[in-house]
Scaffold this active site. Sequence first.
Site, PDB file in Angstrom:
ATOM      1  CB  CYS A  14      -0.923   0.008   1.219  1.00  0.00           C
ATOM      2  SG  CYS A  14      -0.035   0.163   2.788  1.00  0.00           S
ATOM      3  CB  CYS A  17       4.417  -0.550   1.585  1.00  0.00           C
ATOM      4  SG  CYS A  17       3.357  -1.712   2.441  1.00  0.00           S
ATOM      5  CG  ASP A 425      14.953  32.196 -30.406  1.00  0.00           C
ATOM      6  OD1 ASP A 425      15.445  33.324 -30.544  1.00  0.00           O
ATOM      7  OD2 ASP A 425      15.275  31.220 -31.101  1.00  0.00           O
ATOM      8  CG  ASP A 627      16.179  26.738 -31.814  1.00  0.00           C
ATOM      9  OD1 ASP A 627      16.367  27.926 -31.479  1.00  0.00           O
ATOM     10  OD2 ASP A 627      16.437  26.298 -32.949  1.00  0.00           O
ATOM     11  CG  ASP A 631      17.093  30.642 -27.337  1.00  0.00           C
ATOM     12  OD1 ASP A 631      17.073  31.885 -27.395  1.00  0.00           O
ATOM     13  OD2 ASP A 631      16.887  29.906 -28.307  1.00  0.00           O
TER      14      ASP A 631
END
Length: 739
Positions: A14, A17, A425, A627, A631
């Site tokens: 459970c 645990c 960007d 990307d 950045d």
Amino acid sequence: MQKKEIFPVTGLGCAACAARVGKVLNAQEGVVEANVNYASATALVEYDTDQCSPEALQKAVEDSGYGLIINVEDEEEAAETERLKQYRALKRQTIGAVICALPVFVLSMFFMDLRWGQWVTFVLSTVVLFVFGRRFFINAWRQLRHGAVNMDTLVASSTGVAWLFSVFNLFSPGFWLSRGVEPHLYFEAASVIVAFILIGRLLEARAKQKTSGAIRALMGLQPKTVTVVSADGIEKEVPVQWAQAGDVIVVRPGERVAVDGTVLSGESYVDESMLSGEPVPVLKQPDAKVFAGTINQKGAFRFRADRTGKDTMLSQIIRMVQDAQGSKAPVQNMVDRVASVFVPVIIGIALVSLAAWWIFAPSDGFIHGLLSMITVLIIACPCALGLATPTALIVGIGKGASNGILIKDAVSLEVARKVDTVVLDKTGTVTEGHPEVVDQCWAPESGSSRSVLAALEALSEHPLAEAVVNAFRSDPASESQPLPEIVSFENLPGKGVRGVCGGTAYFAGNLDLLRSNGIELSEELLSRAEEWLAQARTVVWFADSARALAVLAVADRIKSTSADAVTKLRHMGIRTVMLTGDNEASAREVARQTGIDEVHAGVLPQDKAAFVKKLQDEGRKVAMIGDGINDSAALAQADLSIAMGGGSDIAMDAAMITILSSDLMKVPDAIRLSHLTVRTIRQNLFWAFIYNVIAVPVAAGVLYPINGFLLNPMIGGAAMALSSVSVVINSLRLRGRKL
């Protein structure tokens, strides 16, 4: 050195645990952080290899009464094997318990006065509890030895008390008859409760298997074998584990690519939708990159293996999804604290219930109190609480992965739903990221000078020059045409290039270059150039020593989905801002075409991060999308960082979410996924808490003084089983939701 690993955990009964194992792991020297996921039965552990080892972690977990699987090549496969083994055992036990509990129920309900029937129910209930339900008693005893309690403790104590009380009444009925009390038997309650709980756990196990379907689907993408070409040209099929970087590999029509590499010969369209979420196949020609798990279509090609094994993009995606699914949402910390004290509190309430009935109802209080105590122990369900968050996270993050959206961790999902400003960007994010010739106009007398322009630009290092050369090569009429020789080539900074071909001087560059050399300009070419400049395109002039021969428009095309993505963000109430190092005119034209709210041009990398900080100081929750390396600082500063997958590894490392396909439309999809997942977590937690808050007092008998209602322990067992299953099923609804 710090290392992060996923270990399958065995013996979890459970949420309590999972909380206990997490506490044990976090207490070990050298462990930076350990998160135990009850839904997937795995532990994500970050530890210092100089201070800690998997063997030490395994011993600590085993000492606490659970198991940790280490030293396996594939953690997910080992975890899946262990889950399948436990599921099969659970299925056998459930079927056996139901078969035996059914006659116990029938005999107890309809033939309770038959003496032989009482002995049959005794034998069958004993089999149900201590053969098919022995897992509860074994686990409860194991926990008790370590000074801990869990859900199995509740089940074992409640059914055990009911069975012992019934055995006493069966063998010594005179004890109660002499006191004027009918000695009832509760063998059917103990048997049916065990059967119900086993059924609930079986349904729960099946449902939990579905939540991790995304990982299994990703793992199933990699083929088991690969066809390698030896140095003497012989093709041989070998296990994929044998493939090494540098091997030449053959891919036939319909086969999956086994490892990452670069195409050497041949061409074909490859379906990369499993990785990127994009349905359109991608053309692969020599020098193109191919990735493990993608499906080759009708053509055939050979490629050089660049990355194999756990270094492939597919393996990295699987690890990223596993790490994310194993991470812990902030709300889970509160749930873990509740789960860690839940069982002791319930045992306390059950004992108080027994005592209260016995004290305040002397005539039949003990019997009612005993039933109330059993029902309280049975109906309480920490499992529903423990499953509420991880199941929703597993399904949500898996759904993102299947749609080309990689989410770094649970915190990223929590943050994404709060975003009210998206900073973009331009180059590579809103636009394609590489300039190309989008229009051109040639003078009638230009003749065969197109190849001269390509030869001139081929010697230039300017980014726009590559676009001109590519335009020449993509023209079917010029594709195989050799470039003429250029002599006396020179770069003219800020203006363009100059070279001599066949004794004639040629120029390629801006308008200033032509005017400074007294070159004649036609009205038609000037008109076209002014038209393109008004559209924020870059203009490249080409001329010989006397007159202008051509003018070309170069632009970085806007991605086809960028405008729709911005519109979708606006409908979600999110403000969009574009930051770019490009010129003002070009930036404003891109913003106009896509509908971006605000634009800032000529921005340096450090200025991007400062601008994000400024927005945050205004109280905004900012998502930065980029990307490139330039950045990465802004990505690190933002509340939510999103990297476009076609960009740099640095940007992807700094990002909390990675869009594999570089499709901007995936950004609003990711934010909506965040909203859906967090909403599902809250629904799960609400119903789990409400269930326990209502069920436990009712089981204790608070309604009895009002309307005489006392909950049957069997109904309590069914309710407890259904509560866990309902939470998992609610999480699975996420899989069918549209983004």
